[in-house]
Design an enzyme around this catalytic site. Structure first.
Site, PDB file in Angstrom:
ATOM      1  N   GLY A 236       0.781  -1.234   0.000  1.00 33.86           N
ATOM      2  CA  GLY A 236       0.000   0.000   0.000  1.00 33.86           C
ATOM      3  C   GLY A 236       0.810   1.281   0.000  1.00 33.86           C
ATOM      4  O   GLY A 236       0.327   2.318   0.464  1.00 33.86           O
TER       5      GLY A 236
ATOM      6  N   MET B 295      -3.970  -7.228  -6.685  1.00 32.67           N
ATOM      7  CA  MET B 295      -3.338  -8.256  -7.509  1.00 32.67           C
ATOM      8  C   MET B 295      -4.354  -9.185  -8.193  1.00 32.67           C
ATOM      9  O   MET B 295      -4.219 -10.405  -8.147  1.00 32.67           O
ATOM     10  CB  MET B 295      -2.356  -9.069  -6.654  1.00 32.67           C
ATOM     11  CG  MET B 295      -1.301  -8.222  -5.961  1.00 32.67           C
ATOM     12  SD  MET B 295      -0.435  -7.107  -7.082  1.00 32.67           S
ATOM     13  CE  MET B 295       0.672  -8.271  -7.850  1.00 32.67           C
TER      14      MET B 295
ATOM     15  N   HIS C 271       0.959   0.780 -13.130  1.00 30.24           N
ATOM     16  CA  HIS C 271       1.726  -0.392 -13.545  1.00 30.24           C
ATOM     17  C   HIS C 271       3.211  -0.015 -13.612  1.00 30.24           C
ATOM     18  O   HIS C 271       3.558   1.023 -14.183  1.00 30.24           O
ATOM     19  CB  HIS C 271       1.230  -0.871 -14.914  1.00 30.24           C
ATOM     20  CG  HIS C 271       1.940  -2.093 -15.376  1.00 30.24           C
ATOM     21  ND1 HIS C 271       1.668  -3.338 -14.864  1.00 30.24           N
ATOM     22  CD2 HIS C 271       2.941  -2.261 -16.272  1.00 30.24           C
ATOM     23  CE1 HIS C 271       2.472  -4.217 -15.427  1.00 30.24           C
ATOM     24  NE2 HIS C 271       3.250  -3.596 -16.281  1.00 30.24           N
TER      25      HIS C 271
HETATM   26  C1  GRF Z   1       3.414  -1.237  -7.436  1.00 28.54           C
HETATM   27  O1  GRF Z   1       4.674  -1.490  -7.990  1.00 28.54           O
HETATM   28  C2  GRF Z   1       2.397  -1.019  -8.512  1.00 28.54           C
HETATM   29  O2  GRF Z   1       2.936  -0.443  -9.669  1.00 28.54           O
HETATM   30  C3  GRF Z   1       1.922  -2.418  -8.821  1.00 28.54           C
HETATM   31  O3  GRF Z   1       1.919  -3.077  -7.587  1.00 28.54           O
HETATM   32  C4  GRF Z   1       2.859  -2.453  -6.708  1.00 28.54           C
HETATM   33  C5  GRF Z   1       2.085  -2.082  -5.493  1.00 28.54           C
HETATM   34  O4  GRF Z   1       2.899  -1.514  -4.499  1.00 28.54           O
HETATM   35  N1  GRF Z   1       0.635  -2.388  -9.475  1.00 28.54           N
HETATM   36  P1  GRF Z   1       2.219  -0.828  -3.251  1.00 28.54           P
HETATM   37  O5  GRF Z   1       1.317  -1.870  -2.611  1.00 28.54           O
HETATM   38  O6  GRF Z   1       1.446   0.357  -3.722  1.00 28.54           O
HETATM   39  O7  GRF Z   1       3.357  -0.455  -2.351  1.00 28.54           O
END
Ligand code: GRF
Length: 224
Positions: free
Chosen positions: A18, A96, A115
């Protein structure tokens, strides 16, 4: 869709750490983004995002897909929860999963994702590893609207990030992440100002000034 929203209401979906969720909280707290987070939904009871929501007094729900009869039921429930709270824009922050049709239909061009690659290169998982193994010199990150495909929706903002020959997946991920935290709140700000126009698969940003080039890369800026 409302033409003018005084305070944009966000619904965030996150599965893990997050840090992007946090960057949006920080932008709101720091008053560079006029929005409020109405709800966090996570599919993971152990998500660090939950602690961030608790700390900032943000309502959250844990919804586990295996407790629903089908993928459609899961996304219909999410969609209902977001609508009931008057959410204008859905933010995927490390969620995810491939989003199901009931949510996409209910929030068409109102779901954003980030992404960690310059789409359409390296969609899917482990994009930073894919970039290193392919041997590209530049990768980056992309904020886009979500459609039925995997990382295929209209692109809103991208940031270019160099890839060095001795990068590991972890090092490159960390370098890209810093830019993610910059461009995600920025894309939401453009949306909140009503400046994003989707035309087919392309996005036009109204009144785009020199400081808001869609490639956010200060060193390049002097040459363009
Ligand atoms: C990030 O690298 C984002 O680009 C991808 O998943 C990761 C999430 O990281 N979709 P976080 O949970 O926001 O730290």
């Amino acid at each position: 869709m409302k033409k003018y929203v005084s305070t944009l209401r966000l619904g965030v979906l996150a599965s893990g750490r997050g840090s992007n969720f946090q960057s949006i909280i920080d932008a709101i707290d720091g008053k560079t983004l006029k929005a409020e987070i109405a709800l966090l939904i996570t599919d993971n009871p152990a998500a660090l995002s939950i602690g961030r929501a608790e700390k900032h007094g943000i309502e959250y729900l844990v919804l586990k897909p295996n407790e629903f009869g089908s993928k459609d039921e899961f996304y219909a429930r999410i969609s209902g929860d977001l609508k009931r709270r008057g959410v204008d824009l859905v933010i995927l922050a490390g969620f995810m999963r491939i989003i199901g049709k009931p949510l996409i239909d209910a929030f068409r061009n109102r779901i954003m994702n980030i992404h960690p690659a310059l789409l359409p290169a390296f969609p899917g998982l482990h994009s930073q590893k894919q970039a290193i193994e392919y041997g590209v010199r530049i990768s980056g990150c992309t904020v886009h609207f979500v459609d039925e495909g995997m990382d295929t929706g209209p692109i809103i903002i991208q940031a270019a990030v160099p890839v060095y020959h001795d990068d590991t997946e972890e090092i490159l991920s960390e370098r890209i992440l810093k830019f993610e935290h910059n461009i995600y709140p920025e894309a939401i700000r453009l949306f909140s100002e009503g400046r994003i126009v989707v035309e087919g698969r392309t996005v036009k940003i109204k009144e785009n000034g020199p400081s808001e080039q869609s490639v956010v890369n200060p060193r390049v800026r002097e040459f363009i």
